[in-house]
Every structure is written in C-alpha cells, then in structure tokens.
Design a protein around this motif. Structure first.
Motif, PDB file in Angstrom:
ATOM      1  N   UNK B 130       0.838  -1.208   0.000  1.00 15.94           N
ATOM      2  CA  UNK B 130       0.000   0.000   0.000  1.00 15.94           C
ATOM      3  C   UNK B 130       0.871   1.256   0.000  1.00 15.94           C
ATOM      4  N   UNK B 131       1.982   1.232   0.768  1.00 15.68           N
ATOM      5  CA  UNK B 131       2.864   2.405   0.817  1.00 15.68           C
ATOM      6  C   UNK B 131       3.502   2.640  -0.540  1.00 15.68           C
ATOM      7  N   UNK B 132       3.932   1.541  -1.185  1.00 16.96           N
ATOM      8  CA  UNK B 132       4.552   1.652  -2.509  1.00 16.96           C
ATOM      9  C   UNK B 132       3.560   2.266  -3.496  1.00 16.96           C
ATOM     10  N   UNK B 133       2.298   1.838  -3.415  1.00 20.21           N
ATOM     11  CA  UNK B 133       1.276   2.365  -4.327  1.00 20.21           C
ATOM     12  C   UNK B 133       1.042   3.849  -4.038  1.00 20.21           C
ATOM     13  N   UNK B 134       0.989   4.184  -2.748  1.00 23.61           N
ATOM     14  CA  UNK B 134       0.757   5.592  -2.389  1.00 23.61           C
ATOM     15  C   UNK B 134       1.883   6.487  -2.918  1.00 23.61           C
ATOM     16  N   UNK B 135       3.127   6.028  -2.744  1.00 18.80           N
ATOM     17  CA  UNK B 135       4.269   6.821  -3.227  1.00 18.80           C
ATOM     18  C   UNK B 135       4.217   6.992  -4.738  1.00 18.80           C
ATOM     19  N   UNK B 136       3.860   5.924  -5.420  1.00 17.96           N
ATOM     20  CA  UNK B 136       3.795   5.966  -6.885  1.00 17.96           C
ATOM     21  C   UNK B 136       2.708   6.936  -7.369  1.00 17.96           C
ATOM     22  N   UNK B 137       1.526   6.852  -6.750  1.00 17.68           N
ATOM     23  CA  UNK B 137       0.418   7.733  -7.133  1.00 17.68           C
ATOM     24  C   UNK B 137       0.834   9.192  -6.960  1.00 17.68           C
ATOM     25  N   UNK B 138       1.488   9.494  -5.828  1.00 21.06           N
ATOM     26  CA  UNK B 138       1.898  10.878  -5.557  1.00 21.06           C
ATOM     27  C   UNK B 138       2.887  11.387  -6.606  1.00 21.06           C
ATOM     28  N   UNK B 139       3.714  10.466  -7.134  1.00 18.11           N
ATOM     29  CA  UNK B 139       4.693  10.870  -8.159  1.00 18.11           C
ATOM     30  C   UNK B 139       4.035  11.158  -9.498  1.00 18.11           C
ATOM     31  N   UNK B 140       2.890  10.495  -9.769  1.00 16.87           N
ATOM     32  CA  UNK B 140       2.267  10.621 -11.093  1.00 16.87           C
ATOM     33  C   UNK B 140       1.250  11.755 -11.148  1.00 16.87           C
ATOM     34  N   UNK B 141       0.399  11.859 -10.107  1.00 18.78           N
ATOM     35  CA  UNK B 141      -0.697  12.823 -10.172  1.00 18.78           C
ATOM     36  C   UNK B 141      -1.034  13.311  -8.763  1.00 18.78           C
ATOM     37  N   UNK B 142      -0.658  14.563  -8.463  1.00 19.80           N
ATOM     38  CA  UNK B 142      -0.847  15.071  -7.097  1.00 19.80           C
ATOM     39  C   UNK B 142      -2.294  15.512  -6.839  1.00 19.80           C
ATOM     40  N   UNK B 147      -5.931   6.450  -0.583  1.00 20.81           N
ATOM     41  CA  UNK B 147      -6.097   6.070   0.824  1.00 20.81           C
ATOM     42  C   UNK B 147      -5.599   4.640   1.015  1.00 20.81           C
ATOM     43  N   UNK B 148      -4.415   4.459   1.625  1.00 22.85           N
ATOM     44  CA  UNK B 148      -3.880   3.104   1.796  1.00 22.85           C
ATOM     45  C   UNK B 148      -4.494   2.398   3.007  1.00 22.85           C
ATOM     46  N   UNK B 149      -4.911   1.174   2.819  1.00 27.08           N
ATOM     47  CA  UNK B 149      -5.410   0.358   3.935  1.00 27.08           C
ATOM     48  C   UNK B 149      -4.593  -0.926   3.983  1.00 27.08           C
ATOM     49  N   UNK B 150      -3.645  -0.987   4.927  1.00 23.94           N
ATOM     50  CA  UNK B 150      -2.755  -2.134   5.031  1.00 23.94           C
ATOM     51  C   UNK B 150      -3.399  -3.173   5.937  1.00 23.94           C
ATOM     52  N   UNK B 151      -4.513  -3.708   5.467  1.00 35.15           N
ATOM     53  CA  UNK B 151      -5.294  -4.619   6.296  1.00 35.15           C
ATOM     54  C   UNK B 151      -5.893  -5.703   5.417  1.00 35.15           C
ATOM     55  N   UNK B 152      -6.343  -6.761   6.091  1.00 33.82           N
ATOM     56  CA  UNK B 152      -7.068  -7.801   5.356  1.00 33.82           C
ATOM     57  C   UNK B 152      -8.448  -7.277   4.985  1.00 33.82           C
ATOM     58  N   UNK B 153      -8.872  -7.594   3.801  1.00 37.23           N
ATOM     59  CA  UNK B 153     -10.177  -7.155   3.302  1.00 37.23           C
ATOM     60  C   UNK B 153     -11.300  -7.491   4.279  1.00 37.23           C
ATOM     61  N   UNK B 154     -11.213  -8.695   4.836  1.00 39.09           N
ATOM     62  CA  UNK B 154     -12.281  -9.191   5.714  1.00 39.09           C
ATOM     63  C   UNK B 154     -12.346  -8.417   7.032  1.00 39.09           C
ATOM     64  N   UNK B 155     -11.267  -7.669   7.367  1.00 44.82           N
ATOM     65  CA  UNK B 155     -11.230  -6.949   8.644  1.00 44.82           C
ATOM     66  C   UNK B 155     -11.651  -5.481   8.521  1.00 44.82           C
ATOM     67  N   UNK B 156     -12.035  -5.040   7.336  1.00 43.58           N
ATOM     68  CA  UNK B 156     -12.352  -3.622   7.139  1.00 43.58           C
ATOM     69  C   UNK B 156     -13.719  -3.275   7.717  1.00 43.58           C
ATOM     70  N   UNK B 157     -13.853  -2.043   8.226  1.00 39.92           N
ATOM     71  CA  UNK B 157     -15.145  -1.576   8.725  1.00 39.92           C
ATOM     72  C   UNK B 157     -16.062  -1.298   7.540  1.00 39.92           C
ATOM     73  N   UNK B 158     -17.380  -1.324   7.818  1.00 37.52           N
ATOM     74  CA  UNK B 158     -18.332  -1.156   6.721  1.00 37.52           C
ATOM     75  C   UNK B 158     -18.246   0.241   6.097  1.00 37.52           C
ATOM     76  N   UNK B 159     -17.831   1.255   6.887  1.00 35.21           N
ATOM     77  CA  UNK B 159     -17.785   2.609   6.310  1.00 35.21           C
ATOM     78  C   UNK B 159     -16.639   2.795   5.311  1.00 35.21           C
TER      79      UNK B 159
END
Lengths: 74, 275
Positions: B130-142, B147-159
């Motif tokens: 997720x951090x690598x993706x965030x850094x890459x996105x920031x380099x391409x288009x500011x 929003x990085x979520x370094x979590x298992x999909x099944x553990x995410x809150x409904x919101x």
C-alpha cells in the motif's frame, strides 16, 4: 451419439485436438469427462450449447460442451 | 462533495476568472484549490466542466470527453489487492484521473513478486504494497487522493465502502473474491473482476445481485495459478481489460450483462461466456 467438446485454457493439455467424441446414449457430462480423461477437479464451468450446465446433466446427440478451468490468481 | 455541488456555479465562475487572469489553467486550478479550500481533483473537475482540460489529461480528451473526465475526477474507486493485477490497475486509474483511490492489501513485497508486480523493486522488498502504491500515485498525479489500507479485506469496517462508485477485484484467493462480491452486493457497488493463471485470464463486470462469481467458481476454492504461476504479461493484459471495463462502468457506457471474457494468450483465443 456424437458430441463436440471444446476445452479452454489449461484444459487443452488433456487433448488439444479433441473436438468430436462418440459416446453412448444418455451419457452425462461427468461420464463424458471420464471418457475424455478430463479430471472434474480441474473444471470450474461447463457450458452445453452455450448454456451453464452441471456434471449430472445428460447430453443429447450433436450438443457442444465447452469446458473452462478455475482461474483465481491476482 | 454536496457543498461543492451547491457552489459549483460560483466556483466555476471564479475559476474562469482565474484562468483569464493568469492565462494558465494549472496555476488557476492550484489557486482555486488553495483559496477555496477544496481538493485539487475537484478544482480540476470544475475546469473540465468549463470544457478546459488540464494538460495532464489532454490526451484523454478525445476518448473521455470533458464530461467523462469530470466524472472520473469526481469518482471514488476501491482497489482490493495491490499485487500483479492491482499495481497495473492503480497505475492506469491514476493516469486516467480517477479522483479518489482506496488501495487495500495487508502484504509486504517479497522477491517472488519481482517478475510481475509493477510496484515491487529490489529496494521495496519487505515494505508494504500500500505504501509503494501511495508513493507511486503521488509521483504521477498530485490531484488524485490515495487512501492506503494495510489490512485484510475481511477486517475492514463497513464505512470503508462509503461513497465508493466502483470496486476492482484484484485479489488472489477465491474466498476473498466471494467476500468482496458480497460487499458489492451489500452496498450496491458494481465490481470489476479480474483473475490470472499462467497464459490465461478472465475479466467480468459483476453487477450487484448477479452473484456472477459464485457461478464462475462454483465449489472451487483454488485456481490453475497454483500450478501454473503468474508470468509478467498476463496480469498487465488482464489489468488493462479491467480498467477499460471499469472506466465504461463509471461513464455509464457499459451494458448490464453477466458475461465473463476468458483470454488464452497461449493460443490467442478469446471466449465470452454469458450466465
């Protein structure tokens, strides 16, 4: 009776040339797989004449069976 | 967002004046965002509303149109899985100018990812995807918010799914894919599914209520990738199809049908299966 069988993707390894196959009357899809040497464990989707089918479905003369494996990598 | 919609006419008027005064779209957008305290992606959307393309989207113009570009800048997309498919999907979405991206992946890069995962590098081994993706996105288009979520999909809150217009299924396990299909159904969000294994791949749009993935996988819980692995060209190809399908969904150009496209890159065969 004669059926046409189309194997897709990784399933082609079982018989890439296979197109027409001769089977007994009332053969089910499961029995067809036995005869053609296709392990059901490697099959996710079976279509008969383009319609979704299950292994216990009996086949009719001239039908086309298309077979797809499960693909799940990301 | 609602506030911005109400003020759209007013803000557009100010932007038009800024463009005239500065003679430079990019400077006017930057100024509007800062002065009015709005996200840059929304200032860009206002420019598109005036039929003025920021330079970074100029090459999208003939394909997407100013209304389409505006729609993408106002869209929020959820990308589940940032590996082989997810890296390429994020890369194209950010270059398309999709305004908000939620990226979900609990894993860190390891050496076995280097053959195919776009954001894996020798220097990123051991660091989070997720951090690598965030850094890459920031380099391409500011203007794009990631929003990085370094979590298992099944553990995410409904919101987590609030305001999401579209989900991308770039996961690597069937149970997780079925969970994501359930989330799409629960929150009425269409989902673009992609999967790969060896020379082969599949792409589908899963409309809420269709349960298409349940039909595709049946009782299977493992795919052919377990034995065939994943070479670099298949994820790039399937991710490209996923993004073009997703952009069509966002722009209302996609017909509602329950169809899976199977791609065989070994024999160059393409097969549509409709459920």
């Amino acid at each position: 009776m004669e059926l046409e069988i189309k194997l897709f993707a990784s399933l082609r390894k079982f018989n890439s040339e296979l197109e027409k196959i001769e089977v007994g009357e009332g053969t089910t899809i499961g029995e067809l797989f036995d005869q053609a040497g296709i392990p059901p464990s490697e099959v996710a989707i079976v279509l008969v004449n383009g319609r979704h089918a299950t292994l216990d479905q009996p086949l009719l003369d001239g039908e086309t069976v298309a077979v797809f494996p499960p693909i799940a990598g990301g | 967002m609602a506030l911005i919609r109400q003020n759209e006419e007013h803000l557009s008027h100010i932007l038009a004046q800024l463009i005239e005064a500065t003679g430079e779209v990019e400077i006017a957008i930057e100024r509007l965002a800062v002065d009015q305290g709005i996200p840059k992606r929304l200032a860009e959307a206002l420019a598109c509303g005036l039929d003025i393309f920021p330079k970074r989207y100029k090459a999208n113009a003939g394909t997407l149109g100013s209304e389409g570009q505006k729609k993408l800048l106002q869209s929020k997309v959820f990308v589940a899985g940032l590996g082989g498919l997810g890296g390429h999907v994020v890369e194209q979405l950010v270059r398309c100018g999709v305004g908000e991206l939620v990226g979900v992946d609990p894993d860190n890069f390891d050496e076995t990812n280097l053959n195919r995962q776009l954001y894996s590098e020798i220097n990123s081994i051991g660091f989070s995807k997720t951090e690598a993706a965030r850094n890459r996105v920031a380099k391409i288009n500011d203007a794009v918010e990631f929003y990085p979520l370094t979590r298992k999909l099944e553990d995410l809150e409904s919101n987590t799914y609030d305001g999401v217009d579209l989900i991308f299924d770039c996961l690597d396990s069937i149970p997780s894919r079925l969970h994501l299909q359930e989330m799409g159904e629960l929150y009425s969000i269409p989902l673009v599914h992609g999967a790969i294994g060896g020379w082969f791949g599949q792409v589908a749009v899963v409309w809420p209520g269709s349960k298409l993935l349940s039909n595709v996988y049946g009782t299977k819980r493992e795919g052919i990738e377990k034995t065939l692995g994943n070479p670099p060209f298949t994820p790039a190809f399937i991710a490209t199809l996923m993004v073009s399908e997703g952009i069509k969904v966002l722009l209302g150009k996609k017909k509602k049908e329950n169809t899976v496209l199977f791609a065989d890159l070994l024999n160059n065969q393409w097969q549509h299966v409709t459920f």
